[in-house]
Write a protein that holds these residues in place. Structure first.
Motif, short mmCIF file in Angstrom:
data_model
loop_
_atom_site.label_atom_id
_atom_site.label_comp_id
_atom_site.label_asym_id
_atom_site.label_seq_id
_atom_site.Cartn_x
_atom_site.Cartn_y
_atom_site.Cartn_z
N ARG A 299 0.82 -1.21 0.00
CA ARG A 299 0.00 0.00 0.00
C ARG A 299 0.85 1.26 0.00
NH1 ARG A 299 -5.16 1.06 4.00
NH2 ARG A 299 -5.87 3.02 3.04
N SER A 300 1.98 1.23 0.66
CA SER A 300 2.83 2.42 0.72
C SER A 300 3.41 2.79 -0.63
CB SER A 300 3.96 2.19 1.73
OG SER A 300 4.76 1.08 1.33
N LYS A 301 3.35 1.86 -1.59
CA LYS A 301 3.92 2.12 -2.93
C LYS A 301 2.85 2.47 -3.96
CE LYS A 301 8.10 0.96 -1.61
NZ LYS A 301 8.74 -0.26 -2.12
N PHE A 302 1.57 2.55 -3.53
CA PHE A 302 0.50 2.81 -4.49
C PHE A 302 0.73 4.11 -5.26
CE2 PHE A 302 -3.07 0.17 -2.31
CZ PHE A 302 -2.38 -0.97 -2.64
N THR A 303 0.97 5.20 -4.52
CA THR A 303 1.07 6.51 -5.15
C THR A 303 2.22 6.56 -6.15
OG1 THR A 303 0.15 7.55 -3.17
CG2 THR A 303 1.32 8.98 -4.71
N ALA A 304 3.39 6.08 -5.74
CA ALA A 304 4.54 6.09 -6.63
C ALA A 304 4.31 5.21 -7.85
CB ALA A 304 5.79 5.63 -5.87
N PHE A 305 3.63 4.06 -7.63
CA PHE A 305 3.35 3.15 -8.75
C PHE A 305 2.40 3.79 -9.75
CE2 PHE A 305 0.44 -0.09 -10.47
CZ PHE A 305 1.34 -0.85 -11.19
N PHE A 306 1.31 4.38 -9.27
CA PHE A 306 0.35 5.00 -10.17
C PHE A 306 0.97 6.16 -10.94
CE2 PHE A 306 -3.16 3.43 -7.17
CZ PHE A 306 -3.33 2.29 -7.93
N ASN A 307 1.84 6.91 -10.31
CA ASN A 307 2.44 8.06 -10.97
C ASN A 307 3.41 7.67 -12.07
OD1 ASN A 307 1.02 9.94 -9.46
ND2 ASN A 307 2.60 10.09 -7.88
N ARG A 308 3.90 6.44 -12.03
CA ARG A 308 4.87 6.01 -13.04
C ARG A 308 4.22 5.28 -14.21
NH1 ARG A 308 10.24 5.56 -11.71
NH2 ARG A 308 10.41 4.94 -13.91
N LEU A 309 2.95 4.93 -14.11
CA LEU A 309 2.29 4.24 -15.21
C LEU A 309 2.13 5.16 -16.40
CD1 LEU A 309 -0.49 2.20 -13.36
CD2 LEU A 309 1.70 1.39 -14.21
N SER A 310 2.19 4.58 -17.59
CA SER A 310 2.09 5.37 -18.80
C SER A 310 1.29 4.61 -19.84
CB SER A 310 3.49 5.69 -19.34
OG SER A 310 4.20 4.50 -19.65
N GLY A 311 1.04 5.27 -20.97
CA GLY A 311 0.30 4.63 -22.05
C GLY A 311 -1.13 4.35 -21.65
N ILE A 312 -1.63 3.17 -22.02
CA ILE A 312 -3.00 2.82 -21.72
C ILE A 312 -3.24 2.65 -20.23
CG2 ILE A 312 -2.74 0.33 -21.87
CD1 ILE A 312 -5.38 0.30 -23.42
N PHE A 313 -2.17 2.42 -19.46
CA PHE A 313 -2.29 2.23 -18.02
C PHE A 313 -2.19 3.55 -17.24
CE2 PHE A 313 -0.50 -1.80 -19.59
CZ PHE A 313 -1.48 -2.67 -19.14
N GLU A 314 -1.99 4.66 -17.90
CA GLU A 314 -1.73 5.92 -17.20
C GLU A 314 -2.94 6.34 -16.35
OE1 GLU A 314 0.45 9.69 -18.80
OE2 GLU A 314 -1.71 9.99 -19.08
N VAL A 315 -2.69 6.65 -15.07
CA VAL A 315 -3.75 7.07 -14.16
C VAL A 315 -3.36 8.31 -13.37
CG1 VAL A 315 -4.77 4.78 -13.90
CG2 VAL A 315 -2.90 5.47 -12.40
#
Length: 785
Positions: free
Chosen positions: A557-573
């Motif tokens: 859970r502590s990595k959710f924000t960093a993970f979402f911010n790094r997604l790109s392309g069709i996965f970008e949120v």
């Protein structure tokens, strides 16, 4: 001390001439020992041949383990030898020996190869066998034949080396490799040897089990190019013996005037089977005490009538005859005797299916039976007993307990570190055909086997199962992809391990990334695969590996924000698009050399702050789509809270759940792929997520109130400083006022205008408090304020 003088006529290689001493090296490959010269060793390094594919292999370790019984198959072998020796101009260069399963094709091919090897006219041999790695493919077919050619005819070696080192033939197609490594070097070598020496004694290449090769397109290409070569070179002294079952992709290309056809059914004599059965039973009588005791009490066994009935029941199949005999005299069956099992075999349906079913049923109720038998049927390369146990994470004795009852149809070596092999590929066909095997059917659990292999990836490499982990995992994934969706299957309990399977697939494998749709279809989210490219999946894989726990494969859970911010392309949120990130904005608005002197006008001076061009900054921010930002923020908030709901305490969120959530929020067609029975649960989850998002809004509003108060106070202080810097004359109010009459005072007060609020603000905001204590009708300015 005695003097020793050498004796005359005593020495090494006495009277020898025209000989060479060459260096030899011993090589142990897959348990087989080979002796090669230095030149041959060099060719091995260049060609990387499959040494266990030739007729000289250890047939126990590298099946098929079949050979002609002494005194049998004499007629068909003579027919083949006469064809191979013939130098008549109308003789064909290719002979195709075909027949049904178990009629002895491999045994005959081995016998012919051994005869030509004794005559030093065997160029090469290749015995295909299904599910044995490269021996079931055409990948190293040409290089294996080329190595044997160079060993048999040394004059061909220079031409082969030149094709490899100077022409780069190894990177070309199969047809090009066969031409440059086999056909043309053979043709050039025979010219050097002499036309008459070779034309009168043709050479032979034996290809057995061509139907066992999985590369059907390459098989067709090989046949067509081989026939074309012989059409262009009708006098080349080379023959090809090819054996196989009748398969459409083979029959359609070999049935023509350039190929001699031999149906092995026409050469299966009853006398050969009678000799085989008689000899086998006579040998068993000598060593089996139970049979000896039975004969002592009841007379000869089996009777002549029993033998005749058994031969009729076998129907001309040598593999069936061999398997039936193993079943009858099976020493591991303690519940019945050979005399009791013989009548049972006569009751079986003709063919191998009945025998396979009865034999396998003996272990059917044992633990791990289906897992062990399915693994044997589906593996691409055979494993030893310890390897099977390690792959399935069970004890070695569990594997032995199942296999010991199956020795009539499965070859079990004497030690646990040698591979377990099936006696004939027809057993694999039986197990993988549901209409034939029924309850013993082996579904294509290739994804499950890929998962089992993945558990060993990166661990110890001192066992066979670990050595095959990387390559075989990818092979089973590729096989799973190639299966039609209706035939893909999992083990019944595989739902408990799907998260780990998908984690490994995504993180470790490049094979499935190319066809990721099968994973989503298997998970019920096939719509997502229509929009995902290979590059996007690779990018997602890198981000997942970067932020997930390497031990559990879960995203904490502590990595959710960093993970979402790094997604790109069709996965970008992320809330703001990548081009509006702070580093990207700074790269646009920062000026390397801002003006070092003040620019006239207060507005101009305010356009440069810490090297940033505020005009450019405003232009960038003006392009932001506020409505789109709000929408993205809503998606981000909902995804974050749903991930928090799915979060497993102490572990995190699994890859599968994360992919499903991304599909739900990022793909409009996801609803079409959702399961109906999950809509109610999803509706409850959506309601809870909505409540959490609304709660977040209230919390954000409450937390913003103190910030707004602080901001307003900051503006007040800034305004006060601005007024102090302006040139406003000071107003001094005396603390003592001259006394006047009450009438004057009244007139003055009547004529004096009442101070406005702005005047008081100006006074109290600009003047120090000690100057603002004038009394007006008994009130000070502080009190008025």
């Amino acid at each position: 001390m005695e003097n020793f003088s050498p004796r005359e006529n005593v020495g090494f290689f006495t009277n020898a001439h025209n000989f060479q001493i060459v260096e030899q090296n011993n090589y142990i490959i897959n348990g087989n020992q080979y002796i090669f010269t230095s030149d041959q060793a060099t060719l091995i390094q260049l060609l990387s041949p499959i040494l266990e594919a030739s007729h000289t292999r250890d047939r126990v370790k590298s099946p098929p383990n079949s050979a002609c019984f002494p005194g049998t198959r004499v007629e068909v072998i003579k027919t083949i030898m006469a064809w191979a020796d013939s130098v008549l101009l109308w003789n064909t260069h290719v002979l195709w020996l075909y027949g049904f399963v178990g009629c002895g094709k491999s045994a005959i091919a081995l016998a012919v190869a051994l005869v030509f090897e004794e005559r030093k006219r065997l160029v090469a041999s290749f015995f295909f066998f299904r599910n044995t790695g490269d021996r079931s493919k055409m990948t190293r077919f040409a290089t294996t034949l080329a190595f044997q050619l160079a060993s048999t005819i040394p004059e061909a070696a220079p031409f082969i080396k030149k094709a490899i080192t100077e022409e780069g033939v190894l990177g070309l197609s199969l047809v090009s490799q066969l031409r440059r490594l086999v056909f043309e070097p053979f043709k050039a070598a025979t010219k050097q040897i002499g036309f008459f020496k070779t034309f009168l004694k043709p050479f032979l290449i034996v290809i057995d089990g061509l139907d066992e090769c999985e590369d059907h397109e390459d098989v067709r290409a090989f046949i067509d190019d081989m026939l074309l070569f012989f059409e262009q070179n009708p006098f080349v002294p080379l023959r090809f013996l090819i054996t196989s079952r009748v398969e459409q992709h083979i029959e359609g290309h070999l049935k023509n005037g350039q190929v001699r056809l031999e149906n092995l059914v026409n050469h299966c004599s009853r006398g050969d089977l009678e000799a085989f059965i008689h000899t086998c039973f006579e040998e068993e009588k000598k060593r089996n005490p139970v049979i000896k005791a039975y004969i002592h009490d009841h007379g000869d066994w089996p009777t002549k009538e029993d033998k005749e009935t058994l031969i009729d029941h076998i129907g001309g199949s040598f593999i069936f005859a061999s398997t039936v005999f193993k079943y009858i005299i099976d020493p591991t069956d303690k519940l019945s005797t050979p005399m009791q099992r013989l009548p049972h075999t006569l009751d079986m349906n003709p063919g191998l299916d009945g025998l396979y079913y009865r034999t396998l049923s003996r272990s059917q109720d044992l633990p791990y039976f289906h897992e062990i038998v399915s693994t044997l049927a589906l593996l691409f390369e055979p494993l030893p007993i310890v390897g099977i146990a390690g792959l399935l994470c069970i004890k070695t004795f569990e594997v032995v307990r199942v296999l010991v009852n199956l020795q009539a149809i499965i070859h079990i070596p004497g030690t646990d570190d040698l591979p377990v092999t099936i006696c004939h590929t027809s057993l694999r066909d039986f197990l993988t055909t549901e209409s034939r095997s029924g309850a013993l059917y082996t579904a294509p659990y290739h994804l499950y086997l890929s998962y089992r292999y993945s558990l060993h990836d990166g661990k110890r490499r001192d066992t066979d199962v670990d050595m095959f982990s990387n390559a075989r995992c990818a092979d089973h994934l590729a096989k799973f992809i190639s299966l039609p969706p209706t035939t893909r299957d999992f083990f019944p309990d595989s739902s408990q391990m799907l998260d780990s399977i998908y984690t490994y697939i995504l993180v470790k494998s490049d094979v499935l990334v190319q066809n990721f749709s099968c994973v989503f279809h298997a998970a019920g989210i096939g719509a997502m695969a229509k929009f995902i490219t290979r590059e996007e999946m690779q990018s997602f894989k890198k981000v997942w590996v970067q932020f997930s726990n390497p031990k559990t494969g879960f995203l904490e859970r502590s990595k959710f924000t960093a993970f979402f911010n790094r997604l790109s392309g069709i996965f970008e949120v992320r809330i703001y698009p990548a081009q509006y990130s702070i580093p990207n904005i700074k790269s646009v608005v920062m000026t390397p050399d801002p003006p070092s002197f003040p620019i006239s006008g207060s507005r101009s001076r305010a356009r440069w702050v810490y090297g940033m061009d505020l005009n450019k900054l405003e232009n960038v921010l003006d392009r932001l789509d506020v409505a789109e930002i709000r929408r993205r923020k809503t998606v981000y908030a909902r995804l974050y809270h749903e991930a928090s709901i799915s979060h497993e305490h102490g572990r995190g969120i699994s890859l599968l759940n994360m992919l499903i959530m991304l599909a739900r929020y990022k793909l409009p067609v996801y609803a079409q792929a959702s399961m109906l029975d999950g809509l109610v649960i999803q509706a409850e989850v959506n309601k809870l997520v909505t409540d959490l998002v609304n709660l977040d809004k209230v919390r954000s509003l409450l937390s913003s109130l103190p910030c707004r108060r602080r901001f307003l106070r900051h503006l007040e202080k800034k305004s006060a400083v601005t007024y102090l810097q302006q040139a406003i004359p000071s107003i001094i109010v005396e603390e003592t006022m001259p006394e006047t009459s009450s009438r004057e005072t009244q007139d003055t007060s009547m004529n004096m205008a009442a101070p406005t609020a702005s005047s008081l603000d100006l006074v109290t905001g600009v003047l120090p408090n000690e100057y603002c204590k004038a009394s007006t009708k008994g009130f000070s300015l502080e009190e008025v304020e």
